[in-house]
Design a protein around this motif. Structure first.
Motif: not given
Lengths: 240, 300
Positions: A48-49, A52, A55, A88-91, A93-96, A98, B160, B164, B210, B252, B259
């Motif tokens: 995540h860190a 972020l 991004s 914490l839903c890593l997917n 943060s990666l989507a964010h 992207a 992912i 999106l 979720r 963000q 986090l």
């Protein structure tokens, strides 16, 4: 090759780059002007860190330096593998991340990525593969999974996979496969200011309006089916 | 209660085609590239594995509440819904078509572990193309709604992709994450993540968690009709935002805040307590309506 050697070779006219928690952010001087330099180093497992931090830097660049090209340096072993990261839903943060690369493109920022060492699955998807064009250094490792792990998961003998990989860019690990499949534009024998300038110039002249990777994969003979099937689905008569 | 249970048609247990049959307006389903017009994956044939004529995904035109929509439905019972070359290209085609034809929405019935390893490079690149195509459809003003409640959940690159989309409608049985618990256990050890502890897996990746954290917009029953009304209700109140820095800045900030607050947590129970749930251990026992009421009563 150390990150500093790579930066010196790519940007002999100067670079000011910060590395923190394996995340690269900064800027560099090129013949095309100042570019934003960002990405990861030391085979970072993206968490995540890291996502972020990248991004946030993209959003800063879009706000403070409209139109500035983005040069991504990619060295990632994939995503961080831990329960707290998934909690914490890593997917997400990666989507964010992207989505931020995608927004920069829509706002007129050309982008390219250079795989300097490793590019693996989720880490590669979230920024390297989101750039307009991707390149790789000659000894870069690009893959979803190595063949031994693939053999364990698919229950197909390792020898059989090695044998098939020799002729199949569809699943053979390696940057060369990704060139033939259309996802990587070219392999650079070494980090080179000349090659980078040429790539930036090409990107500036013809920022791809749409995703051309299927067509490239077809032309290069690595991905024979995808382009045709997508076109068929797009054009098929349907419904009412 | 017993009558309503009997009438329920489980999304989790249904095939992709049965989900579509119950999701869309009756008689509106019109498949593009149906099995009779396509071929199984030659890459699987090369490995002596059985293929499927639809390569594990159905793409179609249809209607939802008489409005024209496109739908994409992954079949979790074929190769775990994983994305190979043909499977991915069908999805990309439908999303690109949506950006041009602008239906009222794309319904994306995700049920997938991510990349199909037998076609690893083709699958990874296809997922990257799907990511771009989802964002292109949304930028063209077409909402893309992910529906997650199948046996394979939404994992790997498809996790992912789900994030999106404009929104995710999920059931309690639905799971959404990046790496599967089995992968984490294999690499990092059973102490890190015991993939056989089903209750723990659900507290970390499951639909209730979720939804409580805000990663999914709606929680629905494991019922095809409930997914239909959830998607309908969501679309009625939604207009697709233009991609903007302000929008992503807000996202963000949310992600950075949580986090900072929850980075050390390893169990949904800890997060729920921090969110203000008075009795976090009761969450797994609550039915859907009670959980939604609980979420709506939480401090914001």
């Amino acid at each position: 090759m150390s990150l500093n050697d790579i930066l010196d070779s790519l940007f002999p006219a100067g670079h000011a780059v910060n590395v923190e928690n394996k995340v690269i952010t900064g800027e560099a001087t090129t013949a095309q002007g100042t570019v934003a330099v960002l990405g990861t180093t030391d085979a970072a497992a993206i968490d995540h860190a890291m996502a972020l931090a990248l991004s946030a830097f993209i959003l800063d660049t879009v706000e403070q330096h409209p139109g500035r090209a983005l040069v991504f340096l990619v060295d990632t072993s994939g995503q961080a593998l831990s329960r707290s990261q998934e909690l914490l839903c890593l997917n997400g943060s990666l989507a964010h991340l992207a989505q931020c690369v995608d927004l920069a493109r829509r706002q007129g920022h050309a982008s390219l990525s250079l795989v300097t060492a490793n590019a693996v699955s989720g880490g590669f998807l979230s920024f390297g593969l989101m750039a307009d064009r991707a390149y790789a250094l000659a000894d870069a490792q690009v893959r979803v999974m190595d063949l031994r792990a693939m053999s364990r998961v698919t229950k197909i003998a390792h020898e059989r996979l090695v044998e098939l990989a020799a002729g199949s860019p569809i699943f053979a690990p390696g940057a060369e496969s990704y060139v033939r499949m259309g996802a990587i534009e070219a392999i650079w024998p070494e980090p080179s200011a000349g090659l980078l300038e040429a790539a930036l110039a090409a990107g500036g002249l013809a920022a791809p309006a749409s995703d051309q990777r299927q067509n490239s994969g077809l032309l290069r003979g690595g991905r024979q089916l995808a382009a045709g099937i997508t076109k068929t689905v797009q054009n098929a008569a349907c419904g009412a | 209660m017993i009558a309503s249970l009997a009438a329920r048609h489980s999304w989790f247990e249904a095939t992709a085609r049965a989900r579509l049959a119950g999701l869309l307006d009756p008689g509106s389903f019109s498949e593009i590239l149906p099995p009779a017009e396509s071929n199984p994956s030659p890459h699987l044939a090369l490995l002596d594995l059985p293929g499927a004529f639809d390569d594990g995904v159905v793409v179609c035109y249809g209607q939802l509440g008489k409005r024209p929509i496109f739908a994409i439905a992954q079949e979790g019972q074929f190769m775990g819904g994983a994305v190979g070359e043909i499977h991915g290209a069908k999805i990309v085609g439908m999303l690109r078509r949506a950006a041009q034809e602008k239906p009222a929405a794309v319904l994306f019935l995700i049920d997938s572990g991510g990349v199909r390893l037998h076609e690893a490079n083709a699958g990874l690149i296809a997922i990257s193309e799907i990511m771009r195509a989802v964002l292109d459809a949304r930028a063209a003003g077409v909402p893309v709604i992910a529906l997650v409640g199948g046996s394979c959940g939404a994992f790997g690159g498809m996790g992912i992709v789900a994030k999106l989309c404009s929104a995710i409608v999920i059931s309690e049985e639905g799971r959404l994450a990046l790496s599967g618990p089995e992968v984490i256990e294999t690499v990092a050890g059973v102490e890190e993540f015991d993939s056989k502890d089903r209750a723990l897996v659900w507290r970390v990746t499951g639909g209730k968690h979720r939804y409580l954290m805000g990663d999914c917009a709606m929680l629905v029953e494991d019922d095809i009709a409930a997914f239909r009304s959830g998607a309908t209700e969501f679309l009625a109140g939604w207009s697709e935002p233009v991609p903007s820095v302000a929008h992503l800045r807000a996202g963000q900030q949310t992600l950075e805040n949580r986090l900072a607050a929850y980075a050390s947590y390893r169990d949904g129970l800890q997060v729920w307590a921090a969110l203000g749930v008075a009795e976090p251990e009761s969450v797994p026992l609550l039915d859907r309506d009670a959980l939604v009421a609980l979420k709506e009563g939480l401090p914001t």
